[in-house]
Scaffold this active site. Structure first.
Site, PDB file in Angstrom:
ATOM      1  N   SER A  33       0.028 -32.758  49.086  1.00 37.60           N
ATOM      2  CA  SER A  33      -0.722 -33.532  48.114  1.00 37.60           C
ATOM      3  C   SER A  33       0.142 -33.686  46.878  1.00 37.60           C
ATOM      4  O   SER A  33       1.165 -33.018  46.737  1.00 37.60           O
ATOM      5  CB  SER A  33      -2.014 -32.773  47.772  1.00 37.60           C
ATOM      6  OG  SER A  33      -2.612 -33.326  46.628  1.00 37.60           O
ATOM      7  N   ARG A  34      -0.284 -34.569  45.952  1.00 34.30           N
ATOM      8  CA  ARG A  34       0.447 -34.653  44.689  1.00 34.30           C
ATOM      9  C   ARG A  34       0.258 -33.379  43.874  1.00 34.30           C
ATOM     10  O   ARG A  34       1.050 -33.067  43.010  1.00 34.30           O
ATOM     11  CB  ARG A  34      -0.021 -35.876  43.885  1.00 34.30           C
ATOM     12  CG  ARG A  34       0.391 -37.201  44.505  1.00 34.30           C
ATOM     13  CD  ARG A  34      -0.359 -38.337  43.855  1.00 34.30           C
ATOM     14  NE  ARG A  34      -1.798 -38.125  43.976  1.00 34.30           N
ATOM     15  CZ  ARG A  34      -2.725 -38.773  43.297  1.00 34.30           C
ATOM     16  NH1 ARG A  34      -2.366 -39.689  42.432  1.00 34.30           N
ATOM     17  NH2 ARG A  34      -4.006 -38.520  43.480  1.00 34.30           N
TER      18      ARG A  34
ATOM     19  N   HIS B 260       2.425 -46.286  50.299  1.00 31.04           N
ATOM     20  CA  HIS B 260       2.895 -46.110  51.691  1.00 31.04           C
ATOM     21  C   HIS B 260       4.417 -46.216  51.797  1.00 31.04           C
ATOM     22  O   HIS B 260       5.051 -45.444  52.512  1.00 31.04           O
ATOM     23  CB  HIS B 260       2.252 -47.161  52.616  1.00 31.04           C
ATOM     24  CG  HIS B 260       0.802 -46.906  52.895  1.00 31.04           C
ATOM     25  ND1 HIS B 260       0.030 -47.737  53.666  1.00 31.04           N
ATOM     26  CD2 HIS B 260      -0.033 -45.917  52.500  1.00 31.04           C
ATOM     27  CE1 HIS B 260      -1.202 -47.276  53.745  1.00 31.04           C
ATOM     28  NE2 HIS B 260      -1.276 -46.174  53.034  1.00 31.04           N
TER      29      HIS B 260
ATOM     30  N   LYS C 140      -3.149 -48.205  57.622  1.00 35.39           N
ATOM     31  CA  LYS C 140      -3.182 -49.646  57.382  1.00 35.39           C
ATOM     32  C   LYS C 140      -3.720 -49.908  55.982  1.00 35.39           C
ATOM     33  O   LYS C 140      -4.476 -49.062  55.478  1.00 35.39           O
ATOM     34  CB  LYS C 140      -4.023 -50.378  58.421  1.00 35.39           C
ATOM     35  CG  LYS C 140      -5.395 -49.809  58.734  1.00 35.39           C
ATOM     36  CD  LYS C 140      -6.400 -49.521  57.701  1.00 35.39           C
ATOM     37  CE  LYS C 140      -6.875 -50.658  56.819  1.00 35.39           C
ATOM     38  NZ  LYS C 140      -7.928 -50.190  55.837  1.00 35.39           N
TER      39      LYS C 140
ATOM     40  N   ARG D 211     -10.687 -51.906  43.651  1.00 31.93           N
ATOM     41  CA  ARG D 211     -10.685 -52.863  42.533  1.00 31.93           C
ATOM     42  C   ARG D 211      -9.418 -52.748  41.687  1.00 31.93           C
ATOM     43  O   ARG D 211      -9.246 -53.492  40.733  1.00 31.93           O
ATOM     44  CB  ARG D 211     -11.909 -52.598  41.626  1.00 31.93           C
ATOM     45  CG  ARG D 211     -13.257 -52.804  42.284  1.00 31.93           C
ATOM     46  CD  ARG D 211     -13.667 -54.260  42.358  1.00 31.93           C
ATOM     47  NE  ARG D 211     -13.776 -54.896  41.051  1.00 31.93           N
ATOM     48  CZ  ARG D 211     -14.884 -54.930  40.310  1.00 31.93           C
ATOM     49  NH1 ARG D 211     -15.987 -54.369  40.769  1.00 31.93           N
ATOM     50  NH2 ARG D 211     -14.896 -55.537  39.141  1.00 31.93           N
TER      51      ARG D 211
ATOM     52  N   ASP E 213      -7.273 -54.281  52.390  1.00 33.93           N
ATOM     53  CA  ASP E 213      -8.023 -53.158  52.949  1.00 33.93           C
ATOM     54  C   ASP E 213      -8.841 -53.547  54.172  1.00 33.93           C
ATOM     55  O   ASP E 213      -8.851 -52.841  55.190  1.00 33.93           O
ATOM     56  CB  ASP E 213      -8.945 -52.575  51.875  1.00 33.93           C
ATOM     57  CG  ASP E 213      -8.995 -51.074  51.956  1.00 33.93           C
ATOM     58  OD1 ASP E 213      -9.773 -50.560  52.763  1.00 33.93           O
ATOM     59  OD2 ASP E 213      -8.228 -50.416  51.238  1.00 33.93           O
TER      60      ASP E 213
HETATM   61  N1  LIG Z   1      -8.149 -46.487  59.417  1.00 38.15           N
HETATM   62  C1  LIG Z   1      -9.274 -46.612  58.730  1.00 38.15           C
HETATM   63  O1  LIG Z   1     -10.362 -46.731  59.274  1.00 38.15           O
HETATM   64  C2  LIG Z   1      -9.224 -46.579  57.241  1.00 38.15           C
HETATM   65  C3  LIG Z   1     -10.409 -46.456  56.501  1.00 38.15           C
HETATM   66  C4  LIG Z   1     -10.321 -46.356  55.123  1.00 38.15           C
HETATM   67  C5  LIG Z   1      -9.091 -46.412  54.502  1.00 38.15           C
HETATM   68  N2  LIG Z   1      -7.950 -46.558  55.230  1.00 38.15           N
HETATM   69  C6  LIG Z   1      -6.629 -46.622  54.576  1.00 38.15           C
HETATM   70  O2  LIG Z   1      -6.233 -45.291  54.304  1.00 38.15           O
HETATM   71  C7  LIG Z   1      -5.525 -45.227  53.065  1.00 38.15           C
HETATM   72  C8  LIG Z   1      -6.210 -44.189  52.169  1.00 38.15           C
HETATM   73  O3  LIG Z   1      -7.555 -44.585  51.954  1.00 38.15           O
HETATM   74  P1  LIG Z   1      -8.671 -43.520  51.517  1.00 38.15           P
HETATM   75  O4  LIG Z   1      -9.969 -44.201  51.684  1.00 38.15           O
HETATM   76  O5  LIG Z   1      -8.441 -42.219  52.188  1.00 38.15           O
HETATM   77  O6  LIG Z   1      -8.339 -43.387  49.950  1.00 38.15           O
HETATM   78  P2  LIG Z   1      -8.715 -42.168  49.010  1.00 38.15           P
HETATM   79  O7  LIG Z   1      -9.959 -41.489  49.496  1.00 38.15           O
HETATM   80  O8  LIG Z   1      -8.677 -42.696  47.626  1.00 38.15           O
HETATM   81  O9  LIG Z   1      -7.522 -41.137  49.235  1.00 38.15           O
HETATM   82  C9  LIG Z   1      -6.187 -41.460  48.969  1.00 38.15           C
HETATM   83  C10 LIG Z   1      -5.433 -40.172  48.639  1.00 38.15           C
HETATM   84  O10 LIG Z   1      -4.093 -40.524  48.317  1.00 38.15           O
HETATM   85  C11 LIG Z   1      -3.672 -39.780  47.170  1.00 38.15           C
HETATM   86  N3  LIG Z   1      -3.510 -40.727  46.066  1.00 38.15           N
HETATM   87  C12 LIG Z   1      -4.435 -41.251  45.260  1.00 38.15           C
HETATM   88  N4  LIG Z   1      -3.917 -42.107  44.370  1.00 38.15           N
HETATM   89  C13 LIG Z   1      -2.619 -42.131  44.624  1.00 38.15           C
HETATM   90  C14 LIG Z   1      -1.536 -42.820  44.056  1.00 38.15           C
HETATM   91  N5  LIG Z   1      -1.704 -43.666  43.043  1.00 38.15           N
HETATM   92  N6  LIG Z   1      -0.317 -42.608  44.560  1.00 38.15           N
HETATM   93  C15 LIG Z   1      -0.158 -41.774  45.576  1.00 38.15           C
HETATM   94  N7  LIG Z   1      -1.158 -41.068  46.171  1.00 38.15           N
HETATM   95  C16 LIG Z   1      -2.362 -41.257  45.687  1.00 38.15           C
HETATM   96  C17 LIG Z   1      -4.744 -38.796  46.859  1.00 38.15           C
HETATM   97  O11 LIG Z   1      -4.420 -37.604  47.556  1.00 38.15           O
HETATM   98  P3  LIG Z   1      -3.684 -36.411  46.767  1.00 38.15           P
HETATM   99  O12 LIG Z   1      -4.518 -36.152  45.547  1.00 38.15           O
HETATM  100  O13 LIG Z   1      -3.691 -35.338  47.745  1.00 38.15           O
HETATM  101  O14 LIG Z   1      -2.297 -36.850  46.402  1.00 38.15           O
HETATM  102  C18 LIG Z   1      -5.974 -39.439  47.418  1.00 38.15           C
HETATM  103  O15 LIG Z   1      -6.949 -38.492  47.749  1.00 38.15           O
HETATM  104  C19 LIG Z   1      -5.543 -46.649  52.484  1.00 38.15           C
HETATM  105  O16 LIG Z   1      -4.307 -47.284  52.752  1.00 38.15           O
HETATM  106  C20 LIG Z   1      -6.670 -47.325  53.239  1.00 38.15           C
HETATM  107  O17 LIG Z   1      -6.489 -48.728  53.407  1.00 38.15           O
HETATM  108  C21 LIG Z   1      -7.996 -46.624  56.572  1.00 38.15           C
END
Ligand SMILES: NC(=O)c1ccc[n+]([C@@H]2O[C@H](COP(=O)([O-])OP(=O)(O)OC[C@H]3O[C@@H](n4cnc5c(N)ncnc54)[C@H](OP(=O)(O)O)[C@@H]3O)[C@@H](O)[C@H]2O)c1
Length: 355
Positions: A40-41, A83, A101, A171, A182
């Site tokens: 994680s960060r 990514h 993705k 957003r 997304d």
């Molecule tokens: N396959 C699917 O069904 C599906 C569904 C939803 C989303 N997604 C994709 O999965 C990815 C993550 O989505 P999510 O819904 O899990 O988001 P999320 O709940 O906001 O989690 C993203 C995580 O990345 C880290 N992060 C947050 N801001 C960041 C930044 N500015 N730079 C680097 N790391 C950051 C944080 O982890 P740390 O605090 O540990 O660093 C955060 O908990 C996106 O690309 C989204 O499109 C896929």
């Protein structure tokens, strides 16, 4: 790349948000997978995640995970704006990568990751779980085998009602927000699966005050004469349906086309035929099929999955770029960094004024 030979494939998880938790929960249930590390960060977040899922190693920083020789493959689950950096670090260090993705923010970043993976001879795959879904694979095979004749048109939609507050990553331009990257990536990838890359793209969008797309509609045209109509939204819940029409019939996927539990084949002059998911394949929302495909490929010594080919991912990113060009969505710092299509779109103005 040398094939993974251990009894279990050892996974590292990069980021600790919603998707990281969902994917890890599915991995923990797979007998031939083992989650051995999380990064994680912040160390606190890595430790909390490790404790929640019983993961032995927790790193406050991505580099340590990238360098961990006891990790076979890293799952990248940051927002898409990160990514390129996160997956790039892992590939540079020789780690295999499954990247959420949309693969990257734009086609230029995607091409850089693909080039890096090929240079390092390591495995790379976009986590386009729809392509690994058994019923989607069945649908693709039916279309390829000519069940509906020559494909003439396709429609697919993915809209969520929200509401998503301005602080939400969907957003936030800095996190690659908006409906298209997304959610729109699913209808565009569905069209890519059945029709390949479009030869031309038209699009309209409604943009937010922050400059991300609240909803986007695009019309993709193909050299074959086919047309695909795709729609996505973060301000209205749509049916999440898809249909593919050919010269001799049609396939309807009534809801959740990217993780279907059934679809219906209509053929001219015949009764409709319903295809249902096999209960043995598990819950429809399970991510296990993509995890299993990654592990199969790693054991076979493959650097790319035939189900989610990198050239297809690159084509999808080019199409997403082209749609953004038409509607005037730019992410911070992107104007100078965009590749060929981006530069072509720089003259484009938003076609709809901010909502
Ligand atoms: N396959 C699917 O069904 C599906 C569904 C939803 C989303 N997604 C994709 O999965 C990815 C993550 O989505 P999510 O819904 O899990 O988001 P999320 O709940 O906001 O989690 C993203 C995580 O990345 C880290 N992060 C947050 N801001 C960041 C930044 N500015 N730079 C680097 N790391 C950051 C944080 O982890 P740390 O605090 O540990 O660093 C955060 O908990 C996106 O690309 C989204 O499109 C896929």
């Amino acid at each position: 790349m040398s094939a993974v030979t251990g009894q279990k494939v050892r996974w590292g998880i990069l980021a600790t948000g919603g998707m990281a938790a969902r994917f890890t929960a599915d991995l923990v249930d797979l007998p031939d997978a083992e989650v051995v590390a999380v990064a994680s960060r912040t160390e606190a977040s890595a430790k909390a995640f490790a404790e929640r899922f019983g993961i032995p190693r927790a790193y406050g920083g991505w580099e340590t995970l990238a360098r961990d020789e006891d990790v076979d493959v890293v799952y990248v689950a940051t927002p898409h704006s990160a990514h390129r950096t996160a997956a790039g670090l892992c590939l540079e260090a020789g780690r295999n990568v499954l990247c959420e993705k949309p693969f990257t923010l734009n086609a230029r970043e995607a091409a850089e990751l693909v080039a890096l993976a090929r240079e390092k001879d390591v495995f790379l795959m976009e986590a386009m779980w729809m392509y690994c879904n058994p019923l989607v694979r069945r649908l693709k095979k039916l279309v390829e085998d000519g069940a509906i004749g020559e494909v003439r048109s396709l429609q697919a939609d993915f809209g969520l009602a929200g509401p998503f507050p301005p602080a939400h990553r969907l957003r936030d331009p800095a996190q690659g927000g908006g409906a298209l990257l997304d959610l729109g990536v699913y209808p565009v990838s569905f069209a890519q699966l059945l029709l390949g890359e479009p030869s031309d793209v038209a699009a309209r969008a409604v943009l937010s005050e922050e400059g991300v797309d609240l909803q986007t509609g695009a019309l993709l045209s193909y050299d074959s004469g086919a047309l695909a109509s795709v729609h996505c939204s973060i301000t209205g819940g749509t049916p999440h349906s898809a249909s593919v029409t050919g010269s001799e019939g049609r396939i309807d996927v009534p809801n959740g086309f990217f993780f279907p539990d059934r679809f219906v084949l209509h053929r001219d002059g015949r009764d409709p035929q319903e295809f249902r998911a096999d209960p043995a394949d598990g819950p429809r929302e399970s991510l296990r099929h993509e995890a299993e495909e990654v592990m199969r490929a790693l054991r076979a010594g493959e650097t790319e999955s035939p189900l989610v080919p990198l050239d297809g991912t690159l084509a999808v990113m080019r199409t997403l770029d082209a749609i953004r060009d038409r509607v005037g969505v730019r992410y911070p710092g992107e104007r100078d960094a965009r590749g060929e299509r981006g530069e072509r779109g720089e003259a484009a103005e938003p076609v709809v004024t901010p909502a």
